[in-house]
Design a protein around this motif. Structure first.
Motif, mmCIF file in Angstrom:
data_model
loop_
_atom_site.group_PDB
_atom_site.id
_atom_site.type_symbol
_atom_site.label_atom_id
_atom_site.label_comp_id
_atom_site.label_asym_id
_atom_site.label_seq_id
_atom_site.Cartn_x
_atom_site.Cartn_y
_atom_site.Cartn_z
ATOM 1 N N SER A 101 23.121 4.736 41.886
ATOM 2 C CA SER A 101 23.430 3.749 42.919
ATOM 3 C C SER A 101 22.301 3.556 43.932
ATOM 4 C CB SER A 101 24.706 4.157 43.651
ATOM 5 O OG SER A 101 24.502 5.400 44.290
ATOM 6 N N ILE A 102 21.326 4.451 43.930
ATOM 7 C CA ILE A 102 20.224 4.353 44.899
ATOM 8 C C ILE A 102 19.000 3.799 44.194
ATOM 9 C CG2 ILE A 102 18.730 5.638 46.478
ATOM 10 C CD1 ILE A 102 20.990 7.677 46.762
ATOM 11 N N ARG A 103 18.490 2.710 44.690
ATOM 12 C CA ARG A 103 17.323 2.055 44.098
ATOM 13 C C ARG A 103 16.112 2.235 45.024
ATOM 14 N NH1 ARG A 103 19.460 2.029 39.442
ATOM 15 N NH2 ARG A 103 21.081 0.523 39.057
ATOM 16 N N LEU A 104 15.242 3.181 44.694
ATOM 17 C CA LEU A 104 14.060 3.444 45.513
ATOM 18 C C LEU A 104 12.806 2.753 44.980
ATOM 19 C CD1 LEU A 104 14.386 7.286 46.151
ATOM 20 C CD2 LEU A 104 15.150 5.409 47.602
ATOM 21 N N ILE A 105 12.802 2.424 43.713
ATOM 22 C CA ILE A 105 11.563 1.982 43.075
ATOM 23 C C ILE A 105 11.029 0.682 43.672
ATOM 24 C CG2 ILE A 105 10.511 1.267 40.884
ATOM 25 C CD1 ILE A 105 11.037 4.309 41.206
ATOM 26 N N GLU A 106 11.858 -0.336 43.794
ATOM 27 C CA GLU A 106 11.353 -1.617 44.302
ATOM 28 C C GLU A 106 10.876 -1.507 45.751
ATOM 29 O OE1 GLU A 106 9.671 -5.088 44.097
ATOM 30 O OE2 GLU A 106 10.513 -4.036 42.381
ATOM 31 N N PRO A 107 11.654 -0.897 46.667
ATOM 32 C CA PRO A 107 11.130 -0.734 48.031
ATOM 33 C C PRO A 107 9.849 0.118 48.060
ATOM 34 C CG PRO A 107 13.483 -0.308 47.983
ATOM 35 C CD PRO A 107 13.040 -0.473 46.564
ATOM 36 N N LEU A 108 9.759 1.101 47.182
ATOM 37 C CA LEU A 108 8.559 1.929 47.118
ATOM 38 C C LEU A 108 7.363 1.101 46.653
ATOM 39 C CD1 LEU A 108 7.254 4.698 47.442
ATOM 40 C CD2 LEU A 108 8.009 5.237 45.118
ATOM 41 N N ARG A 109 7.564 0.250 45.651
ATOM 42 C CA ARG A 109 6.475 -0.634 45.189
ATOM 43 C C ARG A 109 5.995 -1.549 46.310
ATOM 44 N NH1 ARG A 109 9.170 -2.960 40.010
ATOM 45 N NH2 ARG A 109 9.325 -1.094 38.774
ATOM 46 N N VAL A 110 6.936 -2.086 47.085
ATOM 47 C CA VAL A 110 6.578 -2.957 48.215
ATOM 48 C C VAL A 110 5.747 -2.175 49.232
ATOM 49 C CG1 VAL A 110 7.515 -4.259 50.167
ATOM 50 C CG2 VAL A 110 8.534 -4.518 47.888
ATOM 51 N N LEU A 111 6.186 -0.973 49.562
ATOM 52 C CA LEU A 111 5.450 -0.113 50.494
ATOM 53 C C LEU A 111 4.054 0.197 49.959
ATOM 54 C CD1 LEU A 111 5.315 1.722 53.018
ATOM 55 C CD2 LEU A 111 6.349 3.524 51.618
ATOM 56 N N MET A 112 3.962 0.508 48.674
ATOM 57 C CA MET A 112 2.668 0.826 48.073
ATOM 58 C C MET A 112 1.717 -0.363 48.158
ATOM 59 S SD MET A 112 3.865 3.020 44.731
ATOM 60 C CE MET A 112 2.182 3.262 44.101
ATOM 61 N N GLU A 113 2.226 -1.555 47.889
ATOM 62 C CA GLU A 113 1.360 -2.740 47.954
ATOM 63 C C GLU A 113 0.949 -3.036 49.386
ATOM 64 O OE1 GLU A 113 1.357 -7.418 46.713
ATOM 65 O OE2 GLU A 113 2.511 -5.997 45.518
ATOM 66 N N LYS A 114 1.895 -2.966 50.295
ATOM 67 C CA LYS A 114 1.607 -3.255 51.707
ATOM 68 C C LYS A 114 0.583 -2.280 52.283
ATOM 69 C CE LYS A 114 3.790 -3.761 56.191
ATOM 70 N NZ LYS A 114 5.008 -3.675 56.963
ATOM 71 N N ASP A 115 0.707 -1.001 51.933
ATOM 72 C CA ASP A 115 -0.176 0.031 52.484
ATOM 73 C C ASP A 115 -1.384 0.340 51.595
ATOM 74 O OD1 ASP A 115 1.576 0.136 54.578
ATOM 75 O OD2 ASP A 115 2.287 2.171 54.208
ATOM 76 N N GLY A 116 -1.546 -0.406 50.503
ATOM 77 C CA GLY A 116 -2.693 -0.187 49.613
ATOM 78 C C GLY A 116 -2.689 1.183 48.958
ATOM 79 N N LEU A 117 -1.514 1.639 48.551
ATOM 80 C CA LEU A 117 -1.390 2.978 47.960
ATOM 81 C C LEU A 117 -1.498 2.930 46.443
ATOM 82 C CD1 LEU A 117 1.713 4.252 49.950
ATOM 83 C CD2 LEU A 117 -0.690 4.719 50.426
ATOM 84 N N ARG A 118 -2.019 3.986 45.881
ATOM 85 C CA ARG A 118 -1.976 4.188 44.439
ATOM 86 C C ARG A 118 -1.310 5.545 44.214
ATOM 87 N NH1 ARG A 118 -6.689 5.064 46.573
ATOM 88 N NH2 ARG A 118 -7.951 6.844 45.975
ATOM 89 N N ALA A 119 -0.693 5.663 43.060
ATOM 90 C CA ALA A 119 0.036 6.894 42.760
ATOM 91 C C ALA A 119 -0.433 7.455 41.432
ATOM 92 C CB ALA A 119 1.538 6.619 42.705
ATOM 93 N N ASP A 120 -0.344 8.765 41.312
ATOM 94 C CA ASP A 120 -0.554 9.416 40.029
ATOM 95 C C ASP A 120 0.282 10.682 39.990
ATOM 96 O OD1 ASP A 120 -2.021 11.281 41.499
ATOM 97 O OD2 ASP A 120 -3.891 10.941 40.461
ATOM 98 N N VAL A 121 0.293 11.302 38.821
ATOM 99 C CA VAL A 121 1.083 12.512 38.608
ATOM 100 C C VAL A 121 0.188 13.552 37.946
ATOM 101 C CG1 VAL A 121 3.167 13.485 37.565
ATOM 102 C CG2 VAL A 121 3.164 11.112 38.352
ATOM 103 N N PRO A 122 -0.558 14.307 38.747
ATOM 104 C CA PRO A 122 -1.374 15.363 38.151
ATOM 105 C C PRO A 122 -0.472 16.518 37.708
ATOM 106 C CG PRO A 122 -1.674 15.309 40.542
ATOM 107 C CD PRO A 122 -0.763 14.179 40.186
ATOM 108 N N CYS A 123 -0.809 17.101 36.560
ATOM 109 C CA CYS A 123 -0.031 18.237 36.087
ATOM 110 C C CYS A 123 -0.967 19.287 35.513
ATOM 111 C CB CYS A 123 1.018 17.811 35.059
ATOM 112 S SG CYS A 123 0.348 17.164 33.525
ATOM 113 N N PHE A 124 -0.478 20.515 35.527
ATOM 114 C CA PHE A 124 -1.263 21.649 35.060
ATOM 115 C C PHE A 124 -0.400 22.481 34.132
ATOM 116 C CE2 PHE A 124 -2.498 26.104 35.379
ATOM 117 C CZ PHE A 124 -3.851 26.025 35.078
ATOM 118 N N TRP A 125 -1.003 22.946 33.061
ATOM 119 C CA TRP A 125 -0.344 23.859 32.128
ATOM 120 C C TRP A 125 -1.389 24.841 31.636
ATOM 121 C CZ3 TRP A 125 -1.489 24.963 27.061
ATOM 122 C CH2 TRP A 125 -0.546 25.715 26.357
ATOM 123 N N SER A 126 -1.043 26.121 31.650
ATOM 124 C CA SER A 126 -1.938 27.165 31.172
ATOM 125 C C SER A 126 -1.176 28.015 30.179
ATOM 126 C CB SER A 126 -2.406 28.021 32.353
ATOM 127 O OG SER A 126 -3.171 29.116 31.908
ATOM 128 N N GLY A 127 -1.774 28.254 29.018
ATOM 129 C CA GLY A 127 -1.115 29.056 27.991
ATOM 130 C C GLY A 127 -2.097 29.938 27.256
#
Length: 158
Positions: A101-127
């Protein structure tokens, strides 16, 4: 967004560690607005030009840094225990998709565009050297792609 419980590659208990982060960067981010939009407290956040210290506790009283750009970071490192990388992604996706019921994606996209933000998902795995690195599901990649975030991998075997 609900990810299936099946992971395509299971890590062995010998896996040293794994974690993932959701990161927003740019010259004009307002960390408070990102926190409010996601209803989540970041692991680390600062504005461009702001002084900050490493939150890892390795250097008590530690060295200060000045942000060359702004950052909002939420990490599962030392916050969530699982040797399965997909579990760490699932924890981050709970922030982006908290309930049907909670839609965060569209408002987040608007915020990202307005503030010139880029996003990524860095991850680490060691085995172990004999371990196969985890396979990141297409479903996980597609979920993060909804905010334009690519998954950046750092997979190591010792």
């Amino acid at each position: 967004m609900i990810l299936s419980e099946a992971s395509t590659t299971k890590s062995k208990p010998a896996t040293c560690r794994t974690y993932a982060s959701l990161r927003f960067m740019g010259d004009r981010p307002d960390p408070d607005r990102i926190t409010a939009a996601l209803h989540a407290t970041p692991t680390l956040a600062y504005r461009k030009g702001e002084i900050w210290k490493r939150p890892d506790g390795k250097r008590p009283g530690g060295r200060e840094y000045r942000g060359r750009s702004g950052l909002w970071l939420l990490s599962t490192r030392r916050q969530f225990e699982s040797i399965e990388l997909e579990d760490h992604f699932r924890e981050l996706l709970k922030v982006l998709f908290p309930a049907a019921s909670i839609r965060l994606i569209e408002p987040l996209r608007v915020l990202m565009e307005k503030d010139g933000l880029r996003a990524d998902v860095p991850c680490f795995w060691s085995g172990e050297p004999s371990d196969a690195p985890p396979v990141i599901s297409d479903e996980t990649r597609a979920a993060f792609a909804q905010i334009g975030a690519a998954i950046e991998t750092d997979f190591q075997t010792d």
